[in-house]
Design an enzyme around this catalytic site. Structure first.
Site, PDB file in Angstrom:
ATOM      1  N   ARG A  78       0.884  -1.157   0.000  1.00 35.82           N
ATOM      2  CA  ARG A  78       0.000   0.000   0.000  1.00 35.82           C
ATOM      3  C   ARG A  78       0.924   1.209   0.000  1.00 35.82           C
ATOM      4  O   ARG A  78       1.859   1.255   0.794  1.00 35.82           O
ATOM      5  CB  ARG A  78      -0.869   0.003   1.250  1.00 35.82           C
ATOM      6  CG  ARG A  78      -1.683  -1.278   1.430  1.00 35.82           C
ATOM      7  CD  ARG A  78      -2.858  -1.273   0.532  1.00 35.82           C
ATOM      8  NE  ARG A  78      -3.546  -2.562   0.519  1.00 35.82           N
ATOM      9  CZ  ARG A  78      -4.298  -2.963  -0.486  1.00 35.82           C
ATOM     10  NH1 ARG A  78      -4.439  -2.218  -1.550  1.00 35.82           N
ATOM     11  NH2 ARG A  78      -4.914  -4.114  -0.439  1.00 35.82           N
ATOM     12  N   TYR A 143       2.549   5.461   6.247  1.00 32.81           N
ATOM     13  CA  TYR A 143       3.148   4.703   5.150  1.00 32.81           C
ATOM     14  C   TYR A 143       4.635   4.458   5.417  1.00 32.81           C
ATOM     15  O   TYR A 143       5.112   3.314   5.391  1.00 32.81           O
ATOM     16  CB  TYR A 143       2.942   5.466   3.838  1.00 32.81           C
ATOM     17  CG  TYR A 143       3.799   4.982   2.709  1.00 32.81           C
ATOM     18  CD1 TYR A 143       3.633   3.702   2.194  1.00 32.81           C
ATOM     19  CD2 TYR A 143       4.786   5.805   2.160  1.00 32.81           C
ATOM     20  CE1 TYR A 143       4.436   3.251   1.152  1.00 32.81           C
ATOM     21  CE2 TYR A 143       5.586   5.364   1.128  1.00 32.81           C
ATOM     22  CZ  TYR A 143       5.418   4.087   0.627  1.00 32.81           C
ATOM     23  OH  TYR A 143       6.208   3.635  -0.380  1.00 32.81           O
ATOM     24  N   HIS A 197       0.178  11.835  -7.867  1.00 35.71           N
ATOM     25  CA  HIS A 197       1.568  12.172  -8.159  1.00 35.71           C
ATOM     26  C   HIS A 197       1.689  13.274  -9.201  1.00 35.71           C
ATOM     27  O   HIS A 197       0.891  13.351 -10.142  1.00 35.71           O
ATOM     28  CB  HIS A 197       2.332  10.921  -8.614  1.00 35.71           C
ATOM     29  CG  HIS A 197       2.496   9.938  -7.501  1.00 35.71           C
ATOM     30  ND1 HIS A 197       2.155   8.618  -7.609  1.00 35.71           N
ATOM     31  CD2 HIS A 197       2.929  10.114  -6.238  1.00 35.71           C
ATOM     32  CE1 HIS A 197       2.385   8.021  -6.456  1.00 35.71           C
ATOM     33  NE2 HIS A 197       2.859   8.905  -5.609  1.00 35.71           N
TER      34      HIS A 197
HETATM   35  N1  UDP Z   1       2.613  18.489  -5.991  1.00 34.84           N
HETATM   36  C1  UDP Z   1       1.973  19.656  -6.410  1.00 34.84           C
HETATM   37  N2  UDP Z   1       0.729  19.553  -6.963  1.00 34.84           N
HETATM   38  C2  UDP Z   1       0.083  18.365  -7.108  1.00 34.84           C
HETATM   39  C3  UDP Z   1       0.748  17.173  -6.693  1.00 34.84           C
HETATM   40  C4  UDP Z   1       2.013  17.269  -6.154  1.00 34.84           C
HETATM   41  O1  UDP Z   1       2.519  20.749  -6.286  1.00 34.84           O
HETATM   42  O2  UDP Z   1      -1.065  18.361  -7.584  1.00 34.84           O
HETATM   43  C5  UDP Z   1       3.961  18.566  -5.423  1.00 34.84           C
HETATM   44  C6  UDP Z   1       4.079  18.007  -4.011  1.00 34.84           C
HETATM   45  O3  UDP Z   1       3.849  19.018  -3.058  1.00 34.84           O
HETATM   46  C7  UDP Z   1       5.515  17.526  -3.997  1.00 34.84           C
HETATM   47  C8  UDP Z   1       5.815  17.162  -5.432  1.00 34.84           C
HETATM   48  O4  UDP Z   1       4.797  17.787  -6.217  1.00 34.84           O
HETATM   49  O5  UDP Z   1       6.382  18.574  -3.641  1.00 34.84           O
HETATM   50  C9  UDP Z   1       5.766  15.677  -5.689  1.00 34.84           C
HETATM   51  O6  UDP Z   1       4.571  15.171  -5.143  1.00 34.84           O
HETATM   52  P1  UDP Z   1       4.101  13.681  -5.376  1.00 34.84           P
HETATM   53  O7  UDP Z   1       2.754  13.519  -4.741  1.00 34.84           O
HETATM   54  O8  UDP Z   1       4.231  13.361  -6.827  1.00 34.84           O
HETATM   55  O9  UDP Z   1       5.184  12.793  -4.628  1.00 34.84           O
HETATM   56  P2  UDP Z   1       5.743  12.869  -3.107  1.00 34.84           P
HETATM   57  O10 UDP Z   1       6.952  13.738  -3.168  1.00 34.84           O
HETATM   58  O11 UDP Z   1       4.666  13.404  -2.246  1.00 34.84           O
HETATM   59  O12 UDP Z   1       6.077  11.452  -2.828  1.00 34.84           O
END
Ligand code: UDP
Length: 341
Positions: A78, A143, A197
């Site tokens: 998950r 997680y 993502h």
């Molecule tokens: N992010 C964003 N807008 C979105 C989704 C993600 O600005 O709609 C940003 C988020 O704050 C992070 C980066 O993109 O800094 C990557 O986010 P993601 O969810 O892809 O992966 P994470 O780093 O959380 O594992």
């Protein structure tokens, strides 16, 4: 070798399965298809459909026509940070309880090798960047806590096995890109029912599936004020899993020195900001991709970049798809092909 890959119908798992097949291994995929896709299991791999905890004993015991299993790559998990906050039981069961059952089966059937697809979320908010394996492990979400618990469990099993079980945990941040189509084999990429993502969301804007992308905060202490992340191409990630297996298959002093369980971080080597990602998506897709600044997302650290020094030294791993436009281009090809599929 005959290798079992859990979660082999998912994003990372299916690409690992394809790389294993390309390297000439016999591959058995175990996946309950709860988040994975049947059509993502590469042809040439055998699919055992079921919960890892329920089928591990049979599969690792050579049930069906599997025969002796030489190693397991454990990707089934998950993996949504937000969901782990609202439904922790799903994560403790799905990640920890399931993996404990897998470990029991591994030990019972004397399977000698385990590669665990862990996460750099085990470190939590970093004190220094890039993050090395010696950094404190203080996960900030359920997680990450469940994955860290699994890493601990693997470590104690490997240590207690007296050399019978060797394990490598790979810790990484943002997997991105896609494994390109080749011949009859379709491209393999990211397909989540609920997409959270950044890159796939931005590409949804280019596909006309959403109007704009929200930028979660532009007041972070980074060069352009947006969060910096370590985007690693899924093909580079799959190669790291294969190299970890190779290391475990050989005479591996690095594994012995690590008490049977080696932890390796993986990263691209460079961090990219949210705005840099959006710009790359504009260049690759030719779409203007409207963006709007939104409040910071709860639990987001400003900068997450992993050090790959140990992976380079011990695994001989070197990421080859480090260019952001190239990573986005593969993700874009996949997004377009899966829309028309
Ligand atoms: N992010 C964003 N807008 C979105 C989704 C993600 O600005 O709609 C940003 C988020 O704050 C992070 C980066 O993109 O800094 C990557 O986010 P993601 O969810 O892809 O992966 P994470 O780093 O959380 O594992």
């Amino acid at each position: 070798m005959t290798l079992v890959i859990t979660g082999g119908a998912g994003y990372v798992g299916s690409v690992c399965a394809q790389h294993l097949l390309d390297a000439g291994h016999d591959v058995v995929v175990v996946d309950d298809l709860s988040t994975g896709h049947r059509d993502a299991v590469p042809s040439g791999a055998r699919l055992v459909e079921g919960d890892v905890a329920e089928v591990a004993d049979e599969v690792l015991g050579g049930g069906g026509d599997t025969g002796r299993v030489d190693g397991v790559i454990h990707c089934a998990a998950r993996s949504l940070v937000g969901e782990s906050a609202v439904d922790p039981a799903k994560y403790w069961h799905g990640n920890v309880v399931t993996t404990l059952a897998l470990l029991d089966a591994l030990r019972r059937h004397r399977v000698p090798r385990l590669v665990f697809s862990s996460t750099a979320a085990t470190y939590g908010e970093p004190e220094t960047s890039p993050i090395t394996e010696d950094a404190p492990t203080r996960p900030t979400n359920t997680y990450g806590a469940t994955k860290l618990a699994v890493d601990h469990a693997i470590g104690t099993h490997a240590a207690a096995s007296g050399g019978e079980l060797g394990a490598v945990s790979l810790r990484y941040f943002n997997v991105a890109g896609a494994h390109p189509a080749a011949g009859d084999a379709p491209a393999l990429g990211e397909r989540h029912t609920v997409e959270t993502h950044l890159i796939p969301l931005v590409l949804q804007v280019a596909l006309g599936q959403r109007d704009e992308i929200a930028v979660f905060g532009d007041d972070w202490p980074t060069a352009d004020g947006t969060c910096v992340r370590d985007y690693i191409h899924v093909d580079d990630l799959a190669e790291a899993h294969l190299l970890a297996l190779d290391l475990l298959a050989g005479d591996a002093p690095a594994i012995a020195e690590a008490g049977g369980h080696l932890v390796c971080n993986l990263g691209n080597g460079t961090g990219f900001s949210v705005l840099e990602v959006i710009e790359a998506c504009r260049r690759v897709t030719g779409h203007p991709i409207p963006a709007r600044v939104a409040p910071r997302r709860t639990g987001d650290p400003g900068v997450l970049v992993a050090s790959s020094a140990r992976a380079r030294e011990t695994l001989g791993w070197k990421p080859t798809h480090t260019d952001l436009d190239g990573i986005v281009a593969d993700a874009w090809d996949f997004a377009r092909s899966s829309r028309t599929a």
